[in-house]
Design a protein around this motif. Structure first.
Motif, PDB file in Angstrom:
ATOM      1  N   MET A 274       0.798  -1.227   0.000  1.00 16.43           N
ATOM      2  CA  MET A 274       0.000   0.000   0.000  1.00 16.43           C
ATOM      3  C   MET A 274       0.831   1.278   0.000  1.00 16.43           C
ATOM      4  N   GLY A 399      -5.186  -3.643   1.555  1.00 19.06           N
ATOM      5  CA  GLY A 399      -6.073  -2.770   0.795  1.00 19.06           C
ATOM      6  C   GLY A 399      -7.369  -2.483   1.532  1.00 19.06           C
ATOM      7  N   TYR A 407      -3.660   4.558   5.809  1.00 21.03           N
ATOM      8  CA  TYR A 407      -2.321   3.967   5.710  1.00 21.03           C
ATOM      9  C   TYR A 407      -1.627   3.997   7.072  1.00 21.03           C
TER      10      TYR A 407
END
Length: 458
Positions: A274, A399, A407
C-alpha cells in the motif's frame, strides 16, 4: 510412521563415492563450497527471471483485458502458483535431491513464461492466467534454493549459506527490470507484443537456472548430508550437539522458525503493497514511487551477508527479536512520517526490508537446526507454502484496511503485530518438553500425538 526417505535396510550400504564423503570432512567442505558457487550462479539467473516477469505482469493483464481491475490478478496467481509449487518442490527435493527438485521448479517457471508469450500472441486470457500460475513455480524454486546451501553447512555456517543465496538473487532482481525496455523492443522486432518481451528474458533465465542446478549440482548436497547424518547415528560417534540435531525433530524449533518468517512476511507485504498507493494519493510521481520501492527491495536482500553472520555468531533468537524491533520502528515511522517526505518514507521502507531480512534468515536457520536431513526438504517446502500465503494475505488485507481506515492505521497495525515475535521467541527458550520432539524410528518407534506441527512432518 517411517519416512519414505529413511531406509534402514540400505542406510549402511553406501556407494563408494558416497562413502568417500561420509569418511572425509575435507571432501564435505569442498562440496559445500562448490554447492554455494553453483547456487549463486543459478540464483542470479533465477532473480532475473523472477523480476523481469513480475515487472510487467499486471500491465500485460490490463492490456489484454482492457481494464485496470485485472491488474492485481497476476500477482495473486503468481503467489498461488508459488505456494502450490513450494510443496511439490520440497517433496521432489526430498525424494530425488536438491538438484532435480529445484530444477523442476525453475524449468516449470520457464515453461510458464513461454505460455505467457504464446498467450500474448494469440490474445488468450485463459492461457495467460494458467501460464502465470505455472510461472509461480519459478518463484518457489528461487526461494527454496536458499535451503540448499545449508545442507552441508555446520551449525555456525547455516545462516551465512542462506544469505549467500539471497544476496545473489539481488543481482538478477536489479538486472531484470532494467532490461524491460530492451526486451520490449526485441519482442516488437520479432512480432511479439512489447509487454511480453520481459517474459522472453524470464523464460530463458528460469530455464538456465534449472539447467545449471540439474547439470552441475552433483553430488547432490541433500543426499550426501542425509547419508552423513544417518552414518553418524548408526556409528554413535557423533558429538552430543550433533547427535541431538540428527536424531530428533525439534517441533518447537520448527514452529518458532515458521512463525517468525510468516509474521515478518505478512507485515512486510502489507505495508509495502500500500505504500505506492499512499504516495499516489499525495501526488508523488511514478519515478518517486519507484525510488522508494527500489530502496526497499535493496534493503530486503543486500544486508543478507551481514545478517547471516549475525545469526550465526550472535544467535537465531536474538536476530529474530531484532527483526520484530526493526519492523516496529518501520511501522511507527511509516505511520507518522509526513506523506510529502521522501527521506522519511525511504527510511521507513528500508527498515521494513531489513526487518524482513532479519526474520527470513533467522527463521530459515531455526528450521534447518530443528530438522533431520531425511525429511528436511519436505518440511521446508511446507514452511514456504505458509510463507507465500502469508504474503498474499497481507497484501490482500492491506487494501481493505487502507480503504476503511488509513495507511497510518495499517502501518501501526503492522508495528504492533511484529511485536508478537518477542513472546514467540521467549516461548522457544523454555525447556523442550518430550511431546515437542518427534524421534526418528531408528531410535524410537513411539508415535507422536497429533499437533499443529504435524502439518510439517506428515
Amino acid at each position: 510412521m517411517v519416512p519414505k526417505t529413511w531406509d534402514t535396510n540400505r542406510s549402511k550400504q553406501h556407494p563408494v563415492w558416497l562413502q568417500g564423503y561420509i569418511d572425509s570432512t575435507d571432501k564435505q567442505k569442498q562440496l559445500y563450497k562448490k554447492t554455494l558457487k553453483i547456487l549463486i550462479l543459478s540464483q542470479i539467473f533465477g532473480g532475473t527471471g523472477l523480476a523481469a516477469g513480475i515487472t510487467v505482469g499486471a500491465l500485460l493483464a490490463q492490456d489484454m483485458l482492457g481494464t485496470e481491475s485485472a491488474a492485481g490478478i497476476p500477482v495473486a496467481l503468481l503467489t498461488l502458483g508459488s505456494a502450490g509449487a513450494a510443496l511439490l518442490v520440497g517433496r521432489l527435493s526430498q525424494r530425488f535431491g536438491r538438484g532435480p527438485g529445484l530444477a523442476a521448479g525453475f524449468l516449470a517457471g520457464g515453461m510458464g513464461a513461454v505460455g505467457v508469450i504464446i498467450a500474448a500472441l494469440i490474445n488468450s486470457v485463459v492461457l495467460l492466467f494458467t501460464s502465470l500460475l505455472i510461472y509461480g513455480a519459478g518463484t518457489a524454486a528461487n526461494m527454496q534454493a536458499r535451503y540448499a546451501g545449508t545442507d552441508l553447512a555446520t551449525a555456525k555456517q547455516r545462516a551465512t549459506a542462506v544469505s549467500m543465496a539471497m544476496v545473489s538473487t539481488t543481482f538478477g532482481a536489479v538486472a531484470g527490470p532494467n532490461l524491460v525496455d530492451v526486451m520490449g523492443k526485441f519482442a516488437h522486432s520479432i512480432g511479439v507484443p512489447t509487454l511480453a518481451g520481459p517474459f522472453i528474458l524470464a523464460a530463458a533465465a528460469f530455464i538456465l537456472a534449472g539447467l545449471v542446478l540439474l547439470i552441475f549440482l552433483r553430488p547432490d548436497p541433500l543426499i550426501v548430508s542425509t547419508a552423513i547424518a544417518n552414518a553418524q547415528v548408526e556409528n554413535r560417534t557423533v558429538q552430543a550437539e550433533q547427535n541431538s540435531e540428527s536424531s530428533t525433530i525439534n517441533k518447537r524449533g520448527i514452529v518458532v522458525g515458521v512463525t517468525v518468517m510468516v509474521l515478518t512476511q505478512f507485515v512486510m507485504a502489507a505495508i509495502m503493497t500500500m505504500t505506492p498507493v499512499h504516495m499516489g494519493h499525495y501526488g508523488h510521481r511514478l519515478g518517486e514511487v519507484g525510488l522508494v520501492i527500489g530502496f526497499h527491495i535493496g534493503a530486503m536482500y543486500l544486508p543478507s551477508p551481514l545478517t547471516g553472520m549475525l545469526v550465526d555468531k550472535v544467535g537465531r533468537t536474538s536476530t529474530a527479536v531484532s527483526s520484530g524491533a526493526t519492523l516496529l520502528a518501520s511501522g511507527m515511522l511509516a505511520a507518522f512520517a509526513p506523506a510529502d517526505s521522501m527521506v522519511l518514507l525511504i527510511c521507513a521502507l528500508v527498515l521494513l526490508g531489513v526487518g524482513w531480512n532479519f526474520g527470513l534468515i533467522s527463521g530459515t536457520a531455526l528450521i534447518v537446526d530443528a530438522t533431520h536431513p531425511s525429511i528436511r526438504a519436505k518440511i521446508q517446502g511446507s514452511a514456504d507454502v505458509l510463507l507465500a500465503l502469508s504474503g498474499a494475505t497481507g497484501g490482500a488485507l492491506s487494501g481493505l484496511v487502507v480503504a476503511h481506515y488509513s495507511y497510518a492505521i495499517l502501518s501501526l497495525s503492522g508495528a504492533i503485530l511484529s511485536l508478537l515475535i518477542i513472546p514467540v521467541v521467549v516461548w522457544s527458550r523454555k525447556t523442550v518438553n518430550s511431546d515437542s520432539v518427534l524421534r526418528f524410528p531408528l531410535l524410537s518407534s513411539r508415535p507422536s500425538a497429533p499437533s499443529f506441527s504435524n502439518f510439517f512432518t506428515h
